[in-house]
Write a protein that holds these residues in place. Sequence first.
Motif, short mmCIF file in Angstrom:
data_model
loop_
_atom_site.label_atom_id
_atom_site.label_comp_id
_atom_site.label_asym_id
_atom_site.label_seq_id
_atom_site.Cartn_x
_atom_site.Cartn_y
_atom_site.Cartn_z
N GLN A 288 0.80 -1.22 0.00
CA GLN A 288 0.00 0.00 0.00
C GLN A 288 0.83 1.28 0.00
OE1 GLN A 288 -2.92 -0.20 3.18
NE2 GLN A 288 -3.46 -2.32 2.70
N PHE A 289 2.14 1.16 -0.05
CA PHE A 289 3.02 2.33 0.08
C PHE A 289 2.80 3.34 -1.04
CE2 PHE A 289 6.90 4.75 -0.56
CZ PHE A 289 7.17 5.18 0.73
N ILE A 290 2.68 4.62 -0.64
CA ILE A 290 2.56 5.74 -1.57
C ILE A 290 3.78 6.64 -1.37
CG2 ILE A 290 1.19 7.75 -2.23
CD1 ILE A 290 -1.26 6.30 -1.06
N PRO A 291 4.58 6.86 -2.40
CA PRO A 291 5.77 7.70 -2.25
C PRO A 291 5.43 9.10 -1.74
CG PRO A 291 5.82 6.52 -4.34
CD PRO A 291 4.44 6.31 -3.76
N SER A 292 6.38 9.67 -1.00
CA SER A 292 6.19 11.01 -0.44
C SER A 292 7.47 11.81 -0.63
CB SER A 292 5.88 10.92 1.06
OG SER A 292 7.03 10.46 1.77
N ALA A 293 7.43 13.07 -0.22
CA ALA A 293 8.62 13.91 -0.30
C ALA A 293 9.73 13.36 0.59
CB ALA A 293 8.27 15.34 0.10
N GLN A 294 9.36 12.69 1.68
CA GLN A 294 10.36 12.13 2.59
C GLN A 294 10.94 10.81 2.08
OE1 GLN A 294 9.30 11.89 6.78
NE2 GLN A 294 10.70 10.20 7.14
N LEU A 295 10.12 10.00 1.41
CA LEU A 295 10.53 8.64 1.09
C LEU A 295 9.96 8.21 -0.25
CD1 LEU A 295 12.15 6.37 2.59
CD2 LEU A 295 9.94 5.51 3.38
#
Length: 334
Positions: free
Chosen positions: A209-216
Amino acid sequence: MADKLAEIPFSVLDLAPIVQGGSAADSFNRSVSLAKHAEQLGYKRIWYAEHHNMENIASSATVLLISHVAAHTKTIRVGSGGIMLPNHAPLIVAEQFGTLETLYPGRIDLGLGRAPGTDQLTSRALRRYMHSVDQFPSDVQELRDYLAIQDGRMPVKAVPGIGTQVPIWLLGSSTFSAQLAASLGLPFAFASHFAPTYLHEALRLYREQFIPSAQLEKPYVMACVNVMAAETTTEAERLATSFYQMARGIVTNERRPLQPPVDSMEGIWDEMEKAAVMQMMRYSFIGSAHEVHAGLENFVQQTGVDEIMASSHIYDNKDRLRSYSLLAPMFKGV
């Protein structure tokens, strides 16, 4: 089979235990000693956990302990594993960790948990005017906003804190925080050192379910495990009896300072208590360096974790430092 263990970094969880016959001051001295030792050996980070009303753990004022240890080290990352966010206003946490990041730039981690880190009575004392644990997701987002680079529209600002972008981790022992970390694009640390049941399911959901972000940009998982290594299997098993006594205290709610090792647990625990301890502490690696290496290698192969955090409940500090020394050659240094 490739040696996956050598490809990942290792870190340290220090619960700042108070040992039988010792004091909180002794515990803090041990924590500084361990942090310096871990830094020299190449461990990536060392974390401290927020616990309250526990006579065997001295890390209740977690932020102060992080600052104390960071002041006595130079390169190792220092952080919380974790801050129990429902006990605090997000703004206060942002200001505290913004201050830490300002004092020790590039070295601070902010791990967040949604449990109280204590019993119900103490929890009520801590949360007298605080929000419900059910507001954890919104509190995480609020805290994240305080630490972000802001555009000037937020009426309340964390000073220090604004723009520090302190790395936030979500901690958990179930699937809830795994899914929340995935939806927010945050790194995830699983508490397999005391709550192993949902480890594999939590990791699966987090990755799917991971959604990329500015952190990761992609999923990053750390798992905490118990490690007690010694020159021989017999010596490691003896050192582990302090750990078993501590774990039995969790099962029976008979908390005491960390006890000295004993030659045998016979007469200390009964069969039901032993079974409960062994289930709770399933991911414990106890033995010689060779045995610990084999066990951890298998664990990494099964879970695919990106980082290992090791917790060592060992009574004598010299033995605890030696355990981390024996572990160090197994992993990728930073």
